[in-house]
Design a protein around this motif. Structure first.
Motif, PDB file in Angstrom:
ATOM      1  N   HIS A  93       0.832  -1.202   0.000  1.00 34.30           N
ATOM      2  CA  HIS A  93       0.000   0.000   0.000  1.00 34.30           C
ATOM      3  C   HIS A  93       0.873   1.261   0.000  1.00 34.30           C
ATOM      4  O   HIS A  93       0.594   2.215  -0.728  1.00 34.30           O
ATOM      5  CB  HIS A  93      -0.905  -0.008   1.230  1.00 34.30           C
ATOM      6  CG  HIS A  93      -1.689   1.240   1.410  1.00 34.30           C
ATOM      7  ND1 HIS A  93      -2.810   1.548   0.667  1.00 34.30           N
ATOM      8  CD2 HIS A  93      -1.489   2.302   2.235  1.00 34.30           C
ATOM      9  CE1 HIS A  93      -3.283   2.713   1.044  1.00 34.30           C
ATOM     10  NE2 HIS A  93      -2.504   3.199   1.991  1.00 34.30           N
ATOM     11  N   ALA A  94       1.930   1.221   0.793  1.00 37.11           N
ATOM     12  CA  ALA A  94       2.862   2.360   0.836  1.00 37.11           C
ATOM     13  C   ALA A  94       3.509   2.567  -0.536  1.00 37.11           C
ATOM     14  O   ALA A  94       3.755   3.702  -0.961  1.00 37.11           O
ATOM     15  CB  ALA A  94       3.917   2.152   1.905  1.00 37.11           C
ATOM     16  N   TYR A  95       3.771   1.456  -1.224  1.00 40.91           N
ATOM     17  CA  TYR A  95       4.335   1.578  -2.573  1.00 40.91           C
ATOM     18  C   TYR A  95       3.330   2.240  -3.510  1.00 40.91           C
ATOM     19  O   TYR A  95       3.691   3.092  -4.321  1.00 40.91           O
ATOM     20  CB  TYR A  95       4.746   0.212  -3.131  1.00 40.91           C
ATOM     21  CG  TYR A  95       5.321   0.307  -4.526  1.00 40.91           C
ATOM     22  CD1 TYR A  95       6.538   0.961  -4.761  1.00 40.91           C
ATOM     23  CD2 TYR A  95       4.643  -0.223  -5.620  1.00 40.91           C
ATOM     24  CE1 TYR A  95       7.053   1.063  -6.044  1.00 40.91           C
ATOM     25  CE2 TYR A  95       5.158  -0.121  -6.911  1.00 40.91           C
ATOM     26  CZ  TYR A  95       6.362   0.520  -7.118  1.00 40.91           C
ATOM     27  OH  TYR A  95       6.874   0.627  -8.383  1.00 40.91           O
ATOM     28  N   GLU A  96       2.059   1.874  -3.373  1.00 43.97           N
ATOM     29  CA  GLU A  96       1.025   2.517  -4.199  1.00 43.97           C
ATOM     30  C   GLU A  96       0.997   4.017  -3.939  1.00 43.97           C
ATOM     31  O   GLU A  96       0.828   4.811  -4.855  1.00 43.97           O
ATOM     32  CB  GLU A  96      -0.349   1.900  -3.915  1.00 43.97           C
ATOM     33  CG  GLU A  96      -0.480   0.446  -4.350  1.00 43.97           C
ATOM     34  CD  GLU A  96       0.019   0.182  -5.771  1.00 43.97           C
ATOM     35  OE1 GLU A  96      -0.326   0.949  -6.690  1.00 43.97           O
ATOM     36  OE2 GLU A  96       0.793  -0.786  -5.954  1.00 43.97           O
ATOM     37  N   ARG A  97       1.185   4.361  -2.670  1.00 49.28           N
ATOM     38  CA  ARG A  97       1.238   5.776  -2.313  1.00 49.28           C
ATOM     39  C   ARG A  97       2.410   6.458  -3.036  1.00 49.28           C
ATOM     40  O   ARG A  97       2.310   7.576  -3.530  1.00 49.28           O
ATOM     41  CB  ARG A  97       1.420   5.887  -0.801  1.00 49.28           C
ATOM     42  CG  ARG A  97       0.819   6.978  -0.009  1.00 49.28           C
ATOM     43  CD  ARG A  97      -0.353   7.727  -0.530  1.00 49.28           C
ATOM     44  NE  ARG A  97      -1.646   7.221  -0.100  1.00 49.28           N
ATOM     45  CZ  ARG A  97      -2.529   6.655  -0.926  1.00 49.28           C
ATOM     46  NH1 ARG A  97      -2.267   6.557  -2.211  1.00 49.28           N
ATOM     47  NH2 ARG A  97      -3.674   6.235  -0.488  1.00 49.28           N
ATOM     48  N   PHE A  98       3.524   5.727  -3.096  1.00 51.43           N
ATOM     49  CA  PHE A  98       4.715   6.245  -3.778  1.00 51.43           C
ATOM     50  C   PHE A  98       4.443   6.416  -5.275  1.00 51.43           C
ATOM     51  O   PHE A  98       4.834   7.429  -5.863  1.00 51.43           O
ATOM     52  CB  PHE A  98       5.904   5.305  -3.568  1.00 51.43           C
ATOM     53  CG  PHE A  98       7.183   5.774  -4.189  1.00 51.43           C
ATOM     54  CD1 PHE A  98       7.854   6.890  -3.684  1.00 51.43           C
ATOM     55  CD2 PHE A  98       7.726   5.113  -5.289  1.00 51.43           C
ATOM     56  CE1 PHE A  98       9.036   7.327  -4.259  1.00 51.43           C
ATOM     57  CE2 PHE A  98       8.910   5.548  -5.871  1.00 51.43           C
ATOM     58  CZ  PHE A  98       9.569   6.654  -5.361  1.00 51.43           C
TER      59      PHE A  98
END
Lengths: 205, 205
Positions: free
Chosen positions: A192-197
């Motif tokens: 999810h954090a990667y999607e944010r990135f």
DNA sequence: CAAATAAAATGAACGGTGTTCAGTAAAGCA
DNA sequence: TGCTTTACTGAACACCGTTCATTTTATTTG
């Protein structure tokens, strides 16, 4: 003189036998916890024999290191058929994280272990494949800039920053610094954090 | 009964004596390379004595771990007087990286070492200060969202992503995966990559 | 084929590690 | 002073990576 050839073949087979056992144990229980004696037991030879084929324990690591980068590069090549450079970039990031999550012990010795470099730093070849992999990232970033996805023309800095972001996410997981999340929710949170990135570099944040 | 108090004081002093020696040696030559015998030599006691004050080697690490997080939190507190939350956030990131670069061995055991957690994972207190530090990040991110700096309302994911980015940069340096840069140029390059990240979250990339 | 030579494998030994524990020395108390 | 509690020691244990004299196995030569 087919005999020297056979000898060489046998030598190579023995190295592979040792390497296979070593890889298995390294992946199973980590590098530090795997002893030469363990490997020797696994292949049913004496400890001393291993030193006839590998200079020391760190040379075993060196070979597995090379092999692991080859495997990552293979993953990256799956991405080359994607037309849009930006799409290619974020898929590459996903594959990178996937590789790290699925091959923790390999990722470990590629990017996290301090010993292999310090012990065999004289061997410059050790980073050859690493540079190949990073060049693949650089090239995609360059294409993204050329295609107008990034306004700032800084291939080096941008590549570095992107690598750091995904490497950070993988590392947080591999070193189990995710105690703020419930078990089983940890990888999804990092993805999810990667999607944010991704949203971030899309300019949507 | 001042005697029991003195005893306690002496016990505490002895623990500090051991801790000071351990910290010195851990920082000088790393955790793995520092042996209990080394520490015993340093304080001129026998190896066995150390086990009267610390359960094992990992408990020494545990204490230093706590101490190190306190030190990081102190660094973060320097930032609290900055009014603008976004400015506060990027300064916090800079302090984080600075801490990592200046205290490699402490950063090591806070975020990179696998042993301390595995050996003392039953002790949940180990991450208390870690959570305090992460909460500081979360709070700043929340403020940034409230102030309109980030359009997407996702404190958790955004915080994670930002931590991963700076953690990645520090880790790349500490594990010496910067062979693509000339020596002496490495930290500047990583700081440059951080600037690229700052531009990114400013929406300028 | 037998003897001599070369190659391969062994496993005990060395110096290191973290940790334990019976035994000794010192300190506190009656 | 004698007794008990506490502090400390250092030898011992089971491991580690690595080396090397010795033995076993394979190949070449007479």
């Amino acid at each position: 003189m087919g005999i020297t050839e056979r000898k060489e073949r046998e030598k190579a087979e023995m190295k592979r036998l040792i390497m296979d056992a070593a890889r298995k144990l390294f992946i199973e229980q980590g590098f530090e916890k795997t002893s030469i004696r363990n490997i020797a037991d696994e292949i049913e030879y004496s400890p001393g024999t291993i030193y006839l084929y590998y200079k020391d324990k760190s040379e075993l690591l060196f070979d597995l290191h090379q092999e692991s980068f080859q495997k990552l590069i293979e993953q990256f090549q799956r991405v080359l058929n994607i037309r849009d450079p930006f799409e290619r970039l974020i898929t590459m990031g996903r594959y990178y994280m996937q590789y790290g999550f699925e091959n923790p012990e390999l990722y470990e010795l590629m990017f996290l272990m301090s010993s292999p470099i310090e012990t065999v730093e004289c061997r410059e070849e050790i980073w050859e494949d690493g540079h190949v992999a990073f060049d693949m990232l650089r090239n995609i970033v360059r294409e993204c800039i050329q295609a107008g996805y990034f306004k700032i023309d800084d291939v080096e800095g941008t590549s570095m920053m992107i690598w750091a972001a995904v490497h950070g996410l993988v590392t947080i997981h591999l070193r189990k610094r995710t105690t703020m999340f419930r078990e089983g929710e940890r990888i999804p949170r990092l993805e999810h954090a990667y999607e944010r990135f991704v949203e971030l570099i899309k300019g949507k944040i």
